[in-house]
Design an enzyme around this catalytic site. Structure first.
Site, short mmCIF file in Angstrom:
data_model
loop_
_atom_site.label_atom_id
_atom_site.label_comp_id
_atom_site.label_asym_id
_atom_site.label_seq_id
_atom_site.Cartn_x
_atom_site.Cartn_y
_atom_site.Cartn_z
N ARG A 37 1.05 15.01 -15.05
CA ARG A 37 2.11 15.23 -14.92
C ARG A 37 2.69 15.63 -15.88
NH1 ARG A 37 4.03 8.84 -12.77
NH2 ARG A 37 4.16 9.80 -10.28
N LYS A 204 1.19 0.15 5.72
CA LYS A 204 2.65 -0.64 7.00
C LYS A 204 3.63 0.24 7.34
CE LYS A 204 3.27 -4.69 4.09
NZ LYS A 204 4.82 -4.68 2.58
N GLY A 354 1.11 10.06 -4.29
CA GLY A 354 0.09 8.34 -3.92
C GLY A 354 -1.15 8.42 -3.29
N GLY A 377 7.24 8.00 -3.92
CA GLY A 377 8.71 6.87 -3.43
C GLY A 377 9.34 8.42 -3.13
P1 AMP Z 1 0.63 2.77 1.43
O1 AMP Z 1 0.62 2.67 -0.17
O2 AMP Z 1 1.49 2.30 2.46
O3 AMP Z 1 0.58 4.55 1.70
O4 AMP Z 1 -1.45 2.22 1.97
C1 AMP Z 1 -2.12 2.63 1.27
C2 AMP Z 1 -2.75 1.67 1.11
O5 AMP Z 1 -3.16 1.19 2.63
C3 AMP Z 1 -4.53 1.54 0.42
O6 AMP Z 1 -4.88 1.18 -0.41
C4 AMP Z 1 -5.61 1.30 1.81
O7 AMP Z 1 -6.59 0.45 1.48
C5 AMP Z 1 -4.82 0.54 2.70
N1 AMP Z 1 -4.70 0.73 3.90
C6 AMP Z 1 -5.21 1.47 4.82
N2 AMP Z 1 -5.47 1.94 6.15
C7 AMP Z 1 -5.64 0.75 6.34
C8 AMP Z 1 -6.56 -0.65 7.06
N3 AMP Z 1 -6.19 0.55 8.17
N4 AMP Z 1 -6.41 -1.84 6.87
C9 AMP Z 1 -6.46 -1.96 5.92
N5 AMP Z 1 -5.16 -1.95 4.95
C10 AMP Z 1 -5.52 0.24 4.84
#
Ligand code: AMP
Length: 397
Positions: A37, A204, A354, A377
């Site tokens: 960054r 999510k 991210g 974000g």
């Molecule tokens: P995000 O911050 O929404 O991009 O989510 C990233 C996180 O989602 C990472 O820490 C991953 O370990 C988790 N993740 C990805 N796939 C899965 C899965 N199948 N089950 C549980 N967690 C997951």
């Protein structure tokens, strides 16, 4: 309307130029981990210096909740590292306001650089930075003649050091980094070369609803992977075992599936285990996932399907991992997709910050991609079609 860019500011000689940068870098025991960054902000800082301006830099670092947090979150090591990167002395002021800061600024010569202490030190007193306290923005604006915002990572927030200062200045310009982010993300969302394929992963569905909804009208295909897949599976009546699911989002997932038709591309197989652990045996299930198992990565047939979907893409935007990539046994899906993106030489490939950024860096393919966003974000909100306050506050040309 086009935004005012730092290169439009020609007459900076003798001017005090306030620059909001994103120096929110990982620091452990005073040592900076990844300085990307900081490196990304150098073109704007160097431009100001070459034009004879005095560069006064503002950034936040971490979150300040207690007096104790100040000890580990001072910008002093960042200022020292910046001096190395610029190969010239950098003055660090351990204050965010007051006589010490004002005197240090008054002493600056043309071409000098000064770093103000972590803007979030102001958060201890009623969250003045994070809540965009009007008096604070006005005070910081009074310290300079021109303002440049080059911090994309915080552009989705209205803080005193971005929106506050900008709204108290006659001219607020975007730095080169902010310009680049607007150009690539903006073009991808508003004027993409087709086929335009979005890849959305991560934990999510609820975090990505806005993006899916906005991109459904714009993208030719939306690939879904990661933990949010299984809420869509549940909506389709596919068995998910103990996989991650947001039960309150199943109805919404049904609606999205209906609206999307064959635009949404879901995994067809998954690497599953009985525990959320790297140290237990895993098994690939096609379709239904057996009771007692949870899906932790996409399987080989899904990787093949996703590659096929991406093969003729001209624009690709990727946000979120395909599985629990932090564990080596479940990183393959994410890594293979990242690697494949690196081979798409005819496409504009954009990674939206991210975890997906961490994946392409780990693979060493980041220099084969068109743009790696510096804001997780912020890039998500951009992809949702929202107006980012930090960008809106920049003057129009
Ligand atoms: P995000 O911050 O929404 O991009 O989510 C990233 C996180 O989602 C990472 O820490 C991953 O370990 C988790 N993740 C990805 N796939 C899965 C899965 N199948 N089950 C549980 N967690 C997951």
């Amino acid at each position: 309307m086009a935004k005012l860019i730092v290169s439009d500011l020609k007459d900076l000689k003798g001017k005090k130029v306030l620059i909001r940068v994103d120096f929110n870098v990982p620091i452990k025991d005073g040592v900076i981990g990844d300085d990307n960054r900081m490196v990304a902000a150098l073109p704007t800082i160097n431009y100001v210096l070459e034009q004879g301006g005095k560069a006064i830099l503002f950034s936040h670092l971490g979150r300040i909740k207690t007096e104790e947090d100040k000890k580990s979150l001072s910008l002093r090591p960042v200022a020292e590292h910046l001096a190395e990167l610029l190969n010239k002395p950098v003055t660090f002021v351990p204050a965010t306001r007051g006589a010490q800061l004002e005197e240090a600024i008054a002493k600056m010569e043309d071409g000098d650089v000064l770093v103000v202490e972590n803007t979030r030190f102001e958060d201890l007193d009623g969250k003045k930075e994070s809540k965009n306290d009007p008096e604070l923005g006005k005070y910081w604006a009074s310290l300079g003649d021109v303002y440049i915002n080059d911090a994309f990572g915080t552009a989705h927030r209205a803080h005193a050091s971005n929106v506050g200062i900008a709204s108290n200045m006659q001219q607020a310009a975007a730095g080169f980094l902010l310009e680049k982010e607007i150009k690539f993300l903006g073009e991808a969302v508003d004027n993409p070369a087709h086929p335009f394929v979005a890849i959305l992963g991560g934990a999510k569905v609820s975090d990505k609803i806005g993006v899916i909804t906005h991109l459904l009208d714009k993208a030719d295909k939306i690939i879904v992977g990661g933990g949010m897949t299984y809420t869509f599976y549940a909506a389709k009546g596919i068995k998910i075992g103990n996989s991650l699911v947001e039960t309150d989002k199943i109805e919404l997932a049904k609606e999205l599936l209906e609206k999307a038709g064959d635009k949404l591309v879901l995994p067809v197989d998954n690497v599953c285990a009985k525990e959320f652990s790297n140290d237990v045996p895993n098994k690939v299930f096609e379709g239904d996932i057996a009771d007692g198992y949870m899906a932790l990565d996409i399987g080989p047939k899904s990787v093949a399907l996703f590659k096929e979907t991406l093969a003729d893409a001209k624009t690709v935007v990727w946000n979120g991992p395909m599985g629990v990539f932090e564990m080596s046994n479940y990183a393959k899906g994410t890594l293979e997709i990242g690697e494949f993106l690196g081979t798409l030489s005819d496409a504009t490939t954009i990674v939206g910050g991210g975890d997906s950024t961490a994946a392409v860096k780990k693979l060493g393919v980041s220099d084969k991609l068109t743009h790696i966003s510096t804001g997780g974000g912020a890039s998500l909100e951009y992809l949702e079609g929202k107006e980012l306050p930090g960008i809106a506050a920049v003057s129009d040309k």
